[in-house]
Design a protein around this motif. Structure first.
Motif, PDB file in Angstrom:
ATOM      1  N   ILE A   9      73.719  30.174  23.711  1.00 19.81           N
ATOM      2  CA  ILE A   9      73.372  29.681  24.809  1.00 19.81           C
ATOM      3  C   ILE A   9      74.915  28.697  24.828  1.00 19.81           C
ATOM      4  N   PRO A  10      75.706  28.843  25.783  1.00 19.15           N
ATOM      5  CA  PRO A  10      76.986  27.938  26.027  1.00 19.15           C
ATOM      6  C   PRO A  10      76.358  26.645  26.651  1.00 19.15           C
ATOM      7  N   ALA A  11      76.786  25.538  25.818  1.00 15.75           N
ATOM      8  CA  ALA A  11      76.297  24.213  26.643  1.00 15.75           C
ATOM      9  C   ALA A  11      77.564  23.159  26.349  1.00 15.75           C
ATOM     10  N   ALA A  12      78.723  23.623  26.251  1.00 15.71           N
ATOM     11  CA  ALA A  12      79.780  22.790  26.273  1.00 15.71           C
ATOM     12  C   ALA A  12      80.609  22.251  27.576  1.00 15.71           C
ATOM     13  N   GLY A  13      80.043  22.839  28.606  1.00 13.60           N
ATOM     14  CA  GLY A  13      80.756  22.510  29.797  1.00 13.60           C
ATOM     15  C   GLY A  13      80.766  20.914  30.041  1.00 13.60           C
ATOM     16  N   LEU A  14      81.662  20.462  31.116  1.00 15.09           N
ATOM     17  CA  LEU A  14      81.685  19.318  31.512  1.00 15.09           C
ATOM     18  C   LEU A  14      80.737  18.779  32.484  1.00 15.09           C
ATOM     19  N   GLY A  15      80.238  19.493  33.077  1.00 20.04           N
ATOM     20  CA  GLY A  15      79.257  19.311  34.199  1.00 20.04           C
ATOM     21  C   GLY A  15      79.998  18.383  35.211  1.00 20.04           C
ATOM     22  N   THR A  16      80.895  18.390  35.862  1.00 22.49           N
ATOM     23  CA  THR A  16      81.635  17.649  36.724  1.00 22.49           C
ATOM     24  C   THR A  16      80.908  17.577  37.999  1.00 22.49           C
ATOM     25  N   ARG A  17      80.050  18.517  38.445  1.00 22.78           N
ATOM     26  CA  ARG A  17      79.269  18.600  39.853  1.00 22.78           C
ATOM     27  C   ARG A  17      78.445  17.521  39.766  1.00 22.78           C
ATOM     28  N   PHE A  18      77.649  17.199  38.317  1.00 26.60           N
ATOM     29  CA  PHE A  18      76.704  16.171  38.426  1.00 26.60           C
ATOM     30  C   PHE A  18      77.160  14.962  37.819  1.00 26.60           C
ATOM     31  N   LEU A  19      78.659  14.613  38.104  1.00 29.60           N
ATOM     32  CA  LEU A  19      79.019  12.954  37.768  1.00 29.60           C
ATOM     33  C   LEU A  19      78.508  12.178  38.787  1.00 29.60           C
ATOM     34  N   PRO A  20      77.886  10.824  38.233  1.00 27.73           N
ATOM     35  CA  PRO A  20      78.379  10.322  36.985  1.00 27.73           C
ATOM     36  C   PRO A  20      77.472  10.240  35.949  1.00 27.73           C
ATOM     37  N   ILE A  21      76.248  11.028  35.941  1.00 27.38           N
ATOM     38  CA  ILE A  21      75.306  11.219  34.930  1.00 27.38           C
ATOM     39  C   ILE A  21      75.805  11.952  33.780  1.00 27.38           C
ATOM     40  N   THR A  22      76.662  12.998  34.116  1.00 28.91           N
ATOM     41  CA  THR A  22      77.453  13.861  32.981  1.00 28.91           C
ATOM     42  C   THR A  22      78.421  12.969  32.165  1.00 28.91           C
ATOM     43  N   LYS A  23      78.743  11.832  32.618  1.00 32.22           N
ATOM     44  CA  LYS A  23      79.734  11.323  31.672  1.00 32.22           C
ATOM     45  C   LYS A  23      78.926  11.020  30.313  1.00 32.22           C
ATOM     46  N   ALA A  24      77.582  10.771  30.452  1.00 33.81           N
ATOM     47  CA  ALA A  24      76.728  10.271  29.225  1.00 33.81           C
ATOM     48  C   ALA A  24      75.568  11.461  28.836  1.00 33.81           C
ATOM     49  N   VAL A  25      75.457  12.152  29.612  1.00 38.17           N
ATOM     50  CA  VAL A  25      74.168  13.277  29.603  1.00 38.17           C
ATOM     51  C   VAL A  25      74.631  14.645  29.681  1.00 38.17           C
ATOM     52  N   PRO A  26      75.015  15.448  28.617  1.00 38.12           N
ATOM     53  CA  PRO A  26      75.292  16.816  28.911  1.00 38.12           C
ATOM     54  C   PRO A  26      74.550  17.498  29.977  1.00 38.12           C
ATOM     55  N   PRO A  28      73.183  20.500  30.201  1.00 36.96           N
ATOM     56  CA  PRO A  28      71.729  21.240  29.858  1.00 36.96           C
ATOM     57  C   PRO A  28      70.856  20.124  29.348  1.00 36.96           C
ATOM     58  N   MET A  29      71.065  19.040  29.267  1.00 39.92           N
ATOM     59  CA  MET A  29      69.872  18.038  29.017  1.00 39.92           C
ATOM     60  C   MET A  29      69.257  17.478  30.544  1.00 39.92           C
ATOM     61  N   LEU A  30      69.773  17.702  31.475  1.00 39.81           N
ATOM     62  CA  LEU A  30      69.248  17.153  32.474  1.00 39.81           C
ATOM     63  C   LEU A  30      67.816  17.870  32.767  1.00 39.81           C
ATOM     64  N   SER A  31      66.658  17.107  33.216  1.00 40.98           N
ATOM     65  CA  SER A  31      65.560  17.350  33.043  1.00 40.98           C
ATOM     66  C   SER A  31      64.904  18.182  34.579  1.00 40.98           C
ATOM     67  N   VAL A  32      64.130  19.287  34.365  1.00 39.12           N
ATOM     68  CA  VAL A  32      63.353  19.802  35.444  1.00 39.12           C
ATOM     69  C   VAL A  32      61.799  19.317  35.113  1.00 39.12           C
ATOM     70  N   ILE A  33      61.513  18.513  36.042  1.00 36.10           N
ATOM     71  CA  ILE A  33      60.319  17.762  35.819  1.00 36.10           C
ATOM     72  C   ILE A  33      60.491  16.825  34.599  1.00 36.10           C
ATOM     73  N   ASP A  34      59.992  17.260  33.167  1.00 39.31           N
ATOM     74  CA  ASP A  34      60.003  16.401  31.938  1.00 39.31           C
ATOM     75  C   ASP A  34      60.542  17.133  30.893  1.00 39.31           C
ATOM     76  N   LYS A  35      61.312  18.085  31.130  1.00 38.86           N
ATOM     77  CA  LYS A  35      61.874  18.895  30.022  1.00 38.86           C
ATOM     78  C   LYS A  35      63.255  19.368  30.565  1.00 38.86           C
ATOM     79  N   PRO A  36      64.241  19.258  29.442  1.00 37.85           N
ATOM     80  CA  PRO A  36      65.605  19.727  29.763  1.00 37.85           C
ATOM     81  C   PRO A  36      65.728  21.110  30.121  1.00 37.85           C
ATOM     82  N   THR A  37      66.834  21.545  30.721  1.00 38.27           N
ATOM     83  CA  THR A  37      66.952  22.830  31.196  1.00 38.27           C
ATOM     84  C   THR A  37      66.952  23.894  30.080  1.00 38.27           C
ATOM     85  N   ILE A  38      67.751  23.253  29.057  1.00 39.83           N
ATOM     86  CA  ILE A  38      67.909  24.057  27.705  1.00 39.83           C
ATOM     87  C   ILE A  38      66.887  24.311  27.000  1.00 39.83           C
ATOM     88  N   GLN A  39      65.801  23.598  27.037  1.00 43.37           N
ATOM     89  CA  GLN A  39      64.617  24.018  26.273  1.00 43.37           C
ATOM     90  C   GLN A  39      63.874  24.914  27.359  1.00 43.37           C
TER      91      GLN A  39
END
Length: 291
Positions: A9-26, A28-39
């Motif tokens: 699972i590649p999870a090292a991208g910068l996530g620039t389309r979701f700035l500013p939240i992705t400055k601090a949160v990778p 893949p850790m953005l949640s859908v409801i209460d669970k991060p997408t990577i889970q």
């Protein structure tokens, strides 16, 4: 017969389309409801019996490592407060056999895959991109299961595809199809985000693959395009040698790397949640009256 037991699972991208939240949160850790997408992606793999997973992370992605690691203070507090259900939810993140590898140079998807070479050790592997969720309903075969079955039967690399039309054609990698049998397509060429006039077909590449371990050596021979090694070049080489297949999938794909796709995923997953769905339905009905 080659068996598929490993995944990247590649999870090292910068996530620039979701700035500013992705400055601090990778991303893949953005949640859908209460669970991060990577889970969700880890659970997708577990549902088809793939147990050995390597997540490729960036130097700033320690929160992903923490998510899949014990948190004794939280766990002890939940138990002492009698919150057994929440304790069980927290412990679900520890049921996966996860390895981590660092991608220090941001050189694209092919570079991320190559970082996992020691873990793969020449064996076939599934590749799941972290910004796409594929929901499989009760009567649907999970996408990655379909791909694994095709690989284990043919011993050829196989990618998931979906039909796209109009302007969407130029948003995805595009495949040419030489022939199709029982829903399995033989791919003869690939193009990265072609114009509508250049497109080989209406079949787009999406973020689910099952690949022969030999792609690692192929990636090493690719010439970089600017700062990135383009994985599509590797797939095109496989296609040219008759070693690449493609298949459609059952279920619903969500592009959670796109803002609208992310919102759609949250709404539709909430409508499937037994504790949320009725309240969400009422909320949507009220909102709809104002539109």
């Amino acid at each position: 017969m080659k068996k598929v037991t490993k995944a990247i699972i590649p999870a090292a991208g910068l996530g620039t389309r979701f700035l500013p939240i992705t400055k601090a949160v990778p991303k893949p850790m953005l949640s859908v409801i209460d669970k991060p997408t990577i889970q969700y992606i880890m659970e997708e793999l577990q549902s088809v019996g793939i147990t050995d997973v390597v997540i490729v992370v960036s130097p700033d992605s320690d929160v992903i490592v923490k998510h899949f690691s014990p948190n004794p203070s939280l766990e002890e507090r939940l138990l002492s407060d009698g919150k057994d259900k929440l304790y069980s939810i927290a412990m679900e993140t520890l049921k996966f056999n996860v390895n981590f590898v660092l991608q220090e140079v941001p050189n694209g998807l092919a570079g991320a895959i190559l970082c996992a070479e020691p873990f793969i050790n020449g064996e076939p592997f599934a590749l799941l991109l972290g910004d796409e969720l594929i929901y499989a309903g009760e009567n649907d075969k999970p996408c990655i299961k379909r791909l694994v079955e095709i690989f284990e039967e043919t011993e050829k690399s196989v990618i998931a595809t979906m039909e796209v039309f109009g302007d969407d054609v130029s948003k995805y990698g595009n495949i040419g199809i030489a022939e199709e049998t029982d829903g399995v397509m033989k791919v003869d060429k690939l193009l990265e985000k072609p114009s509508i006039n250049q497109a080989l077909s209406n079949n787009a590449i999406i973020g689910r693959y099952v690949l022969d371990g030999k792609v690692m050596d192929m990636i090493k021979t690719l010439k970089p395009r600017g700062n990135e090694i383009c994985f599509t070049d590797c797939l095109d080489e496989l296609a040219g040698s008759g070693e690449l297949l493609a298949s459609n999938f059952e279920g619903i794909r969500y592009d959670v790397g796109d803002k609208l796709g992310y919102v759609r995923a949250n709404v539709e997953y909430a409508l499937r949640d037994k504790d949320l769905k009725e309240d969400v339905k009422e909320f949507i009905k009220e909102i709809a009256k104002t539109l």
